[in-house]
Design a protein around this motif. Structure first.
Motif, mmCIF file in Angstrom:
data_model
loop_
_atom_site.group_PDB
_atom_site.id
_atom_site.type_symbol
_atom_site.label_atom_id
_atom_site.label_comp_id
_atom_site.label_asym_id
_atom_site.label_seq_id
_atom_site.Cartn_x
_atom_site.Cartn_y
_atom_site.Cartn_z
ATOM 1 N N GLY A 198 0.835 -1.201 0.000
ATOM 2 C CA GLY A 198 0.000 0.000 0.000
ATOM 3 C C GLY A 198 0.868 1.248 0.000
ATOM 4 N N THR A 199 1.994 1.154 0.675
ATOM 5 C CA THR A 199 2.903 2.304 0.754
ATOM 6 C C THR A 199 3.504 2.614 -0.610
ATOM 7 N N LEU A 251 1.019 4.295 -2.863
ATOM 8 C CA LEU A 251 0.904 5.737 -2.594
ATOM 9 C C LEU A 251 2.097 6.501 -3.173
ATOM 10 N N THR A 270 -3.491 8.836 11.322
ATOM 11 C CA THR A 270 -3.525 7.716 10.384
ATOM 12 C C THR A 270 -2.263 6.897 10.572
ATOM 13 N N ALA A 307 2.218 5.666 6.691
ATOM 14 C CA ALA A 307 2.633 5.515 5.291
ATOM 15 C C ALA A 307 2.270 6.698 4.383
ATOM 16 N N PRO A 308 1.025 7.189 4.396
ATOM 17 C CA PRO A 308 0.705 8.304 3.494
ATOM 18 C C PRO A 308 1.518 9.560 3.784
ATOM 19 N N VAL A 334 -7.838 9.432 3.708
ATOM 20 C CA VAL A 334 -7.749 8.084 4.279
ATOM 21 C C VAL A 334 -9.091 7.714 4.903
ATOM 22 N N ASP A 343 -6.444 6.916 -0.087
ATOM 23 C CA ASP A 343 -5.781 5.806 0.588
ATOM 24 C C ASP A 343 -6.898 4.949 1.181
ATOM 25 N N GLU A 402 -7.769 0.699 4.276
ATOM 26 C CA GLU A 402 -8.574 0.124 5.363
ATOM 27 C C GLU A 402 -10.038 -0.057 4.976
ATOM 28 N N TYR A 461 -1.891 -5.861 2.818
ATOM 29 C CA TYR A 461 -1.117 -6.368 3.952
ATOM 30 C C TYR A 461 -1.956 -7.424 4.698
ATOM 31 N N LYS A 487 -5.329 -6.597 6.388
ATOM 32 C CA LYS A 487 -6.364 -5.835 5.680
ATOM 33 C C LYS A 487 -7.524 -6.757 5.286
ATOM 34 N N GLY A 536 1.331 -6.374 -0.319
ATOM 35 C CA GLY A 536 0.899 -6.051 -1.681
ATOM 36 C C GLY A 536 0.089 -4.779 -1.715
ATOM 37 N N TRP A 554 -13.156 -2.638 9.150
ATOM 38 C CA TRP A 554 -11.801 -3.192 9.091
ATOM 39 C C TRP A 554 -11.367 -3.572 10.503
HETATM 40 C C1 LIG Z 1 -1.971 -0.437 6.075
HETATM 41 C C2 LIG Z 1 -1.991 0.953 5.627
HETATM 42 C C3 LIG Z 1 -1.057 1.432 4.691
HETATM 43 C C4 LIG Z 1 0.176 0.706 4.306
HETATM 44 O O1 LIG Z 1 0.032 -0.404 3.624
HETATM 45 P P1 LIG Z 1 1.255 -1.423 3.460
HETATM 46 O O2 LIG Z 1 0.722 -2.390 2.468
HETATM 47 O O3 LIG Z 1 1.530 -2.016 4.790
HETATM 48 O O4 LIG Z 1 2.417 -0.649 2.933
HETATM 49 C C5 LIG Z 1 -1.228 2.711 4.187
HETATM 50 N N1 LIG Z 1 -2.223 3.493 4.615
HETATM 51 C C6 LIG Z 1 -3.098 3.094 5.546
HETATM 52 C C7 LIG Z 1 -4.170 4.016 5.953
HETATM 53 C C8 LIG Z 1 -3.001 1.820 6.098
HETATM 54 O O5 LIG Z 1 -3.871 1.443 7.044
#
Ligand SMILES: *Cc1c(COP(=O)(O)O)cnc(C)c1O
Length: 368
Positions: free
Chosen positions: A58-59, A62, A83, A86-87, A129, A155, A158, A181, A184, A191, A284
């Motif tokens: 997910g990272t 983004l 949050t 990552a974002p 998010v 994003d 979740e 992840y 999720k 992924g 979630w």
């Molecule tokens: C889990 C999550 C991510 C990151 O995802 P990864 O696949 O672990 O890199 C990004 N943003 C939010 C809001 C998350 O909950």
């Protein structure tokens, strides 16, 4: 004693079968293969966008989104302060300026009323998010972004399967990003996916994730790229997950309704409330605010065999992100952090387990 975990992946469908097929029959373990192709088709179809690009997390989804939109030094990107990190991290990776916005008290999503205060000539993008599965107010956000010519990046890590105004989340951003992840709603282990309706953005992201190369087997680098590719093995798991997507959503809905029923009328508990009737949340992580000491409650729950999670620690309170907060106050994020707790949430939870969790949670709250 084995504790009830906060999250657990449900891998009881065709996950193993497809994995074995990818290894034994197809012989593709890297980032080419039929499961990658199938996974991308499924992602585009299930989330309702023209293009879906698989990637490693997910990272990285983004990061690809920001890079493809040309975000870089001199640009400002607005991110909710409450949050997962990552974002916010990817904005810094791009060399852009991170601008935090507080959340609102009801749904713990970014407070749209605060957006005007964050706007400058340099504002280029907003990352929205959907906290714990609750969609943001996309009516307001889409309109605001259009009015100010700001890119919207969703994003939806979740909120797989949530809707806003009858449209699935992932439909609102120039690019919308999902994480797969392990904890999720749908997982590939690690992924991610980037969704877009723009072929141009899709191609930019596809090249960036593949070392800057357009095609395989030819060493032709168009840009300095990254290796952000998902493997065929991860995609195999993902294909099996998509087959049971609707079942997962149904099971989570049942779980959420049961939690809400069993914890109703408990004076120390406040639920996550949607601000807009158009928001159709998915669960979630079942998360609530309590007016008791979080650490003590979590410790006692743990002793009774129930794992739990504290809320996200607001980013302005964390050392690497403090310089971007510039001593601003984010009272709603801090309030949520001080009072929030997430309870076990998965499609594997039985009715009995949810009852057990609620019984013990209420007992612990009464004792505190
Ligand atoms: C889990 C999550 C991510 C990151 O995802 P990864 O696949 O672990 O890199 C990004 N943003 C939010 C809001 C998350 O909950």
């Amino acid at each position: 004693m084995k504790k009830i975990p906060v999250a657990a992946p449900d891998l009881s469908g065709n996950e193993v079968k497809y994995l074995i097929d990818a290894i034994k029959n197809e012989g593709r373990v890297s980032s080419a293969g039929k499961y990658i192709d199938r996974f991308e088709v499924l992602a585009a179809k299930n989330f309702g966008r023209k293009f879906a690009l698989s990637c490693s997390s997910g990272t990285t989804a983004l990061h690809l989104a920001l890079l493809a939109l040309g975000i870089g030094p001199g640009d400002e990107v607005i991110v909710p302060v409450f949050t997962f990190a990552a974002p916010a991290a990817v904005v810094i990776h791009c060399g852009a300026k991170l601008v935090f916005v507080d959340i609102n008290k009801n749904d713990w999503n970014l407070d749209v009323k605060e957006l005007d205060k964050k706007l400058t000539k340099r504002t280029k993008a907003l990352i929205a998010v959907d906290t714990y599965g609750m969609p943001c107010d996309y009516d307001y956000i889409v309109h605001w972004c259009k009015a100010h010519k700001i890119f919207l990046i969703e994003d939806a890590a979740e909120s797989h399967g949530a809707f806003f105004g009858g449209k699935p989340v992932g439909n609102f951003g120039e690019v919308s990003c999902f994480s797969f992840y392990g904890n999720k709603i749908l997982t590939t282990g690690e992924g991610g996916v980037c969704l877009s309706d723009s072929q141009e953005l899709y191609e930019k992201m596809a090249i960036l994730k593949n070392h800057g190369m357009r095609s395989r087997g030819v060493y032709d680098h168009e840009v300095v790229g990254y290796n952000y590719r998902m493997t065929n093995l991860q995609a195999a798991v993902g294909c099996a997950q998509f087959e049971r997507f609707q079942k997962f959503l149904k099971a989570r809905k049942t779980m959420k309704l049961l939690y809400e029923k069993l914890l109703a009328n408990c004076p120390s508990i406040t639920f996550q409330l949607s601000n807009d009737k158009k928001a159709e949340a998915v669960c979630w992580l079942f998360s609530v605010l309590i007016n008791k000491d979080i650490d003590a409650v979590r410790q006692k729950l743990s002793e009774k065999g129930v794992a739990s999670r504290p809320f996200f620690k607001p980013l302005h309170l964390q050392k690497p992100f403090q310089p971007y907060a510039m001593n601003q106050k984010f009272p709603n994020a801090e309030y949520a952090y001080q009072h929030g707790i997430s309870l076990p949430s998965s499609t594997l939870l039985t009715e009995k387990q949810v009852s057990f969790i609620c019984r013990n949670f209420k007992r612990v709250l009464a004792d505190e």
